[in-house]
Design a protein around this motif. Sequence first.
Motif, PDB file in Angstrom:
ATOM      1  N   ASN A   4       7.003   3.614   1.860  1.00  0.00           N
ATOM      2  CA  ASN A   4       8.243   4.308   2.214  1.00  0.00           C
ATOM      3  C   ASN A   4       8.919   3.712   3.438  1.00  0.00           C
ATOM      4  O   ASN A   4      10.138   3.539   3.463  1.00  0.00           O
ATOM      5  CB  ASN A   4       7.990   5.800   2.416  1.00  0.00           C
ATOM      6  CG  ASN A   4       7.763   6.510   1.105  1.00  0.00           C
ATOM      7  OD1 ASN A   4       8.247   6.080   0.070  1.00  0.00           O
ATOM      8  ND2 ASN A   4       7.016   7.601   1.140  1.00  0.00           N
ATOM      9  N   SER A   5       8.141   3.390   4.462  1.00  0.00           N
ATOM     10  CA  SER A   5       8.752   2.829   5.676  1.00  0.00           C
ATOM     11  C   SER A   5       9.352   1.455   5.406  1.00  0.00           C
ATOM     12  O   SER A   5      10.450   1.149   5.882  1.00  0.00           O
ATOM     13  CB  SER A   5       7.741   2.772   6.817  1.00  0.00           C
ATOM     14  OG  SER A   5       6.630   1.982   6.455  1.00  0.00           O
ATOM     15  N   LEU A   6       8.675   0.635   4.629  1.00  0.00           N
ATOM     16  CA  LEU A   6       9.227  -0.680   4.304  1.00  0.00           C
ATOM     17  C   LEU A   6      10.458  -0.557   3.422  1.00  0.00           C
ATOM     18  O   LEU A   6      11.449  -1.269   3.620  1.00  0.00           O
ATOM     19  CB  LEU A   6       8.179  -1.561   3.628  1.00  0.00           C
ATOM     20  CG  LEU A   6       8.654  -2.964   3.264  1.00  0.00           C
ATOM     21  CD1 LEU A   6       9.127  -3.731   4.494  1.00  0.00           C
ATOM     22  CD2 LEU A   6       7.592  -3.735   2.533  1.00  0.00           C
ATOM     23  N   LYS A  52       0.851  -1.186   0.000  1.00  0.00           N
ATOM     24  CA  LYS A  52       0.000   0.000   0.000  1.00  0.00           C
ATOM     25  C   LYS A  52       0.887   1.238   0.000  1.00  0.00           C
ATOM     26  O   LYS A  52       1.935   1.279   0.644  1.00  0.00           O
ATOM     27  CB  LYS A  52      -0.905   0.014   1.227  1.00  0.00           C
ATOM     28  CG  LYS A  52      -1.962  -1.064   1.200  1.00  0.00           C
ATOM     29  CD  LYS A  52      -2.869  -0.947   2.394  1.00  0.00           C
ATOM     30  CE  LYS A  52      -3.934  -2.023   2.345  1.00  0.00           C
ATOM     31  NZ  LYS A  52      -4.846  -1.924   3.472  1.00  0.00           N
ATOM     32  N   ASP A  53       0.465   2.251  -0.734  1.00  0.00           N
ATOM     33  CA  ASP A  53       1.263   3.469  -0.889  1.00  0.00           C
ATOM     34  C   ASP A  53       1.657   4.090   0.452  1.00  0.00           C
ATOM     35  O   ASP A  53       2.784   4.547   0.626  1.00  0.00           O
ATOM     36  CB  ASP A  53       0.526   4.500  -1.738  1.00  0.00           C
ATOM     37  CG  ASP A  53       0.480   4.113  -3.206  1.00  0.00           C
ATOM     38  OD1 ASP A  53       1.299   3.268  -3.627  1.00  0.00           O
ATOM     39  OD2 ASP A  53      -0.372   4.649  -3.929  1.00  0.00           O
ATOM     40  N   ASN A  54       0.730   4.106   1.397  1.00  0.00           N
ATOM     41  CA  ASN A  54       1.018   4.773   2.668  1.00  0.00           C
ATOM     42  C   ASN A  54       2.000   3.984   3.539  1.00  0.00           C
ATOM     43  O   ASN A  54       2.500   4.503   4.531  1.00  0.00           O
ATOM     44  CB  ASN A  54      -0.274   5.057   3.436  1.00  0.00           C
ATOM     45  CG  ASN A  54      -1.023   3.790   3.812  1.00  0.00           C
ATOM     46  OD1 ASN A  54      -0.842   2.737   3.228  1.00  0.00           O
ATOM     47  ND2 ASN A  54      -1.890   3.910   4.793  1.00  0.00           N
TER      48      ASN A  54
END
Length: 68
Positions: free
Chosen positions: A13-15, A8-10
Amino acid sequence: MKVLLEIKDNKANSLLEVLKSLPYVKIQPLTEAKAKTIGDIKKAVEELKMIQEGKLTGITIQDLLNEL
């Protein structure tokens, strides 16, 4: 080993930051066109499996040629 992940887009980034911190992981982002091509191929393979299992009906080569 190569792995294709759908995130998922949200959460992406963290992954990606976690994966980048691992020295043994190489990240190569896909363009939208490549992602669509991979999705289309995946769908075609799934349909082929369903045809082979008798869950879906395919078309004959003659019908395909007649459509052209």
